[in-house]
Scaffold this motif. Structure first.
Motif, PDB file in Angstrom:
ATOM      1  N   GLU A   1       0.817  -1.219   0.000  1.00  0.00           N
ATOM      2  CA  GLU A   1       0.000   0.000   0.000  1.00  0.00           C
ATOM      3  C   GLU A   1       0.843   1.258   0.000  1.00  0.00           C
ATOM      4  N   LEU A   2       1.962   1.226   0.702  1.00  0.00           N
ATOM      5  CA  LEU A   2       2.849   2.379   0.776  1.00  0.00           C
ATOM      6  C   LEU A   2       3.300   2.826  -0.610  1.00  0.00           C
ATOM      7  N   LEU A   3       3.555   1.864  -1.481  1.00  0.00           N
ATOM      8  CA  LEU A   3       4.012   2.155  -2.833  1.00  0.00           C
ATOM      9  C   LEU A   3       2.894   2.093  -3.866  1.00  0.00           C
ATOM     10  N   GLY A   4       1.817   1.424  -3.535  1.00  0.00           N
ATOM     11  CA  GLY A   4       0.727   1.235  -4.492  1.00  0.00           C
ATOM     12  C   GLY A   4       1.146   0.338  -5.644  1.00  0.00           C
ATOM     13  N   ALA A   5       2.044  -0.601  -5.342  1.00  0.00           N
ATOM     14  CA  ALA A   5       2.571  -1.479  -6.383  1.00  0.00           C
ATOM     15  C   ALA A   5       2.500  -2.929  -5.925  1.00  0.00           C
ATOM     16  N   GLN A   6       2.636  -3.824  -6.884  1.00  0.00           N
ATOM     17  CA  GLN A   6       2.644  -5.248  -6.599  1.00  0.00           C
ATOM     18  C   GLN A   6       3.787  -5.591  -5.654  1.00  0.00           C
ATOM     19  N   CYS A   7       3.524  -6.459  -4.703  1.00  0.00           N
ATOM     20  CA  CYS A   7       4.544  -6.870  -3.739  1.00  0.00           C
ATOM     21  C   CYS A   7       5.607  -7.703  -4.456  1.00  0.00           C
TER      22      CYS A   7
ATOM     23  N   CYS B   1      13.563   1.129   8.481  1.00  0.00           N
ATOM     24  CA  CYS B   1      12.265   1.720   8.813  1.00  0.00           C
ATOM     25  C   CYS B   1      11.804   2.672   7.714  1.00  0.00           C
ATOM     26  N   GLN B   2      10.539   2.573   7.355  1.00  0.00           N
ATOM     27  CA  GLN B   2       9.951   3.396   6.300  1.00  0.00           C
ATOM     28  C   GLN B   2       9.090   4.524   6.863  1.00  0.00           C
ATOM     29  N   CYS B   3       9.331   4.931   8.115  1.00  0.00           N
ATOM     30  CA  CYS B   3       8.512   5.955   8.753  1.00  0.00           C
ATOM     31  C   CYS B   3       8.619   7.301   8.043  1.00  0.00           C
ATOM     32  N   ILE B   4       9.699   7.496   7.299  1.00  0.00           N
ATOM     33  CA  ILE B   4       9.902   8.770   6.596  1.00  0.00           C
ATOM     34  C   ILE B   4       8.774   9.052   5.604  1.00  0.00           C
ATOM     35  N   PHE B   5       8.089   7.998   5.135  1.00  0.00           N
ATOM     36  CA  PHE B   5       6.998   8.169   4.180  1.00  0.00           C
ATOM     37  C   PHE B   5       5.703   8.617   4.838  1.00  0.00           C
ATOM     38  N   LEU B   6       5.587   8.420   6.153  1.00  0.00           N
ATOM     39  CA  LEU B   6       4.343   8.789   6.824  1.00  0.00           C
ATOM     40  C   LEU B   6       4.587   9.786   7.946  1.00  0.00           C
ATOM     41  N   ASP B   7       4.510   9.335   9.180  1.00  0.00           N
ATOM     42  CA  ASP B   7       4.536  10.254  10.319  1.00  0.00           C
ATOM     43  C   ASP B   7       5.884  10.395  11.013  1.00  0.00           C
ATOM     44  N   ARG B   8       6.911   9.713  10.536  1.00  0.00           N
ATOM     45  CA  ARG B   8       8.242   9.715  11.145  1.00  0.00           C
ATOM     46  C   ARG B   8       8.218   9.197  12.576  1.00  0.00           C
ATOM     47  N   LYS B   9       7.200   8.425  12.930  1.00  0.00           N
ATOM     48  CA  LYS B   9       7.099   7.851  14.261  1.00  0.00           C
ATOM     49  C   LYS B   9       6.865   6.353  14.218  1.00  0.00           C
ATOM     50  N   THR B  10       6.151   5.874  13.201  1.00  0.00           N
ATOM     51  CA  THR B  10       5.782   4.472  13.107  1.00  0.00           C
ATOM     52  C   THR B  10       6.111   3.929  11.721  1.00  0.00           C
ATOM     53  N   CYS B  11       6.714   2.764  11.674  1.00  0.00           N
ATOM     54  CA  CYS B  11       7.037   2.126  10.395  1.00  0.00           C
ATOM     55  C   CYS B  11       5.759   1.531   9.793  1.00  0.00           C
TER      56      CYS B  11
ATOM     57  N   HIS C   1      12.564   2.941  13.732  1.00  0.00           N
ATOM     58  CA  HIS C   1      13.848   2.295  13.994  1.00  0.00           C
ATOM     59  C   HIS C   1      14.724   2.312  12.751  1.00  0.00           C
ATOM     60  N   HIS C   2      14.561   3.374  11.932  1.00  0.00           N
ATOM     61  CA  HIS C   2      15.306   3.402  10.670  1.00  0.00           C
ATOM     62  C   HIS C   2      16.796   3.655  10.873  1.00  0.00           C
ATOM     63  N   ASP C   3      17.542   3.240   9.892  1.00  0.00           N
ATOM     64  CA  ASP C   3      18.986   3.351   9.939  1.00  0.00           C
ATOM     65  C   ASP C   3      19.425   4.328   8.846  1.00  0.00           C
ATOM     66  N   THR C   4      19.078   5.586   9.017  1.00  0.00           N
ATOM     67  CA  THR C   4      19.423   6.636   8.061  1.00  0.00           C
ATOM     68  C   THR C   4      19.926   7.838   8.838  1.00  0.00           C
ATOM     69  N   PRO C   5      20.496   8.826   8.181  1.00  0.00           N
ATOM     70  CA  PRO C   5      20.954  10.019   8.894  1.00  0.00           C
ATOM     71  C   PRO C   5      19.813  10.942   9.328  1.00  0.00           C
TER      72      PRO C   5
ATOM     73  N   LYS D   1      16.356  12.222  11.343  1.00  0.00           N
ATOM     74  CA  LYS D   1      15.871  12.116  12.712  1.00  0.00           C
ATOM     75  C   LYS D   1      14.381  11.875  12.666  1.00  0.00           C
ATOM     76  N   PRO D   2      13.728  11.264  13.618  1.00  0.00           N
ATOM     77  CA  PRO D   2      14.305  10.676  14.807  1.00  0.00           C
ATOM     78  C   PRO D   2      14.899   9.302  14.530  1.00  0.00           C
ATOM     79  N   LYS D   3      15.780   8.875  15.383  1.00  0.00           N
ATOM     80  CA  LYS D   3      16.363   7.549  15.276  1.00  0.00           C
ATOM     81  C   LYS D   3      16.189   6.864  16.616  1.00  0.00           C
ATOM     82  N   ILE D   4      15.270   5.939  16.680  1.00  0.00           N
ATOM     83  CA  ILE D   4      14.972   5.212  17.899  1.00  0.00           C
ATOM     84  C   ILE D   4      15.295   3.759  17.647  1.00  0.00           C
TER      85      ILE D   4
END
Length: 76
Positions: free
Chosen positions: A16-22, A44-54, A62-66, A68-71
C-alpha cells in the motif's frame, strides 16, 4: 497451496505504501521466506508517513538513516 500470508503485504498482493505489486510474493499474497527475511532486517519506512511508526511492521521508528528521529528497538 499455503495458508500463510506474505508478511510484507499482509496477503494483499500489493504494498500500500508504494501502491505497487509486492515483489516478495509476486502479487500472490502467499508466504515467502524472502519476505520474512526482509521484514526482520528492513530499514524503517517511517519517513513516508509520520516519522514515528514504520508502515511495514507497525513498530516505533527504527530506521537506519541520517534522518531524525532515530529510535533503536531491541529484540522482542
Amino acid at each position: 497451496m499455503s495458508t500463510e500470508k506474505c508478511v510484507v503485504c499482509k496477503g494483499g498482493g500489493t504494498i500500500e505504501l508504494l501502491g505497487a505489486q509486492c515483489p516478495f510474493c509476486n502479487g500472490t499474497g502467499e508466504y515467502t521466506k524472502t519476505g520474512e527475511s526482509y521484514l526482520k532486517s528492513h530499514i524503517c519506512q517511517c519517513i513516508f508517513l509520520d516519522r514515528k511508526t514504520c508502515p511495514l511492521c507497525g513498530k516505533k521508528c527504527h530506521h537506519d538513516t541520517p534522518n531524525k528521529p532515530k529510535i533503536l528497538i531491541g529484540p522482542v
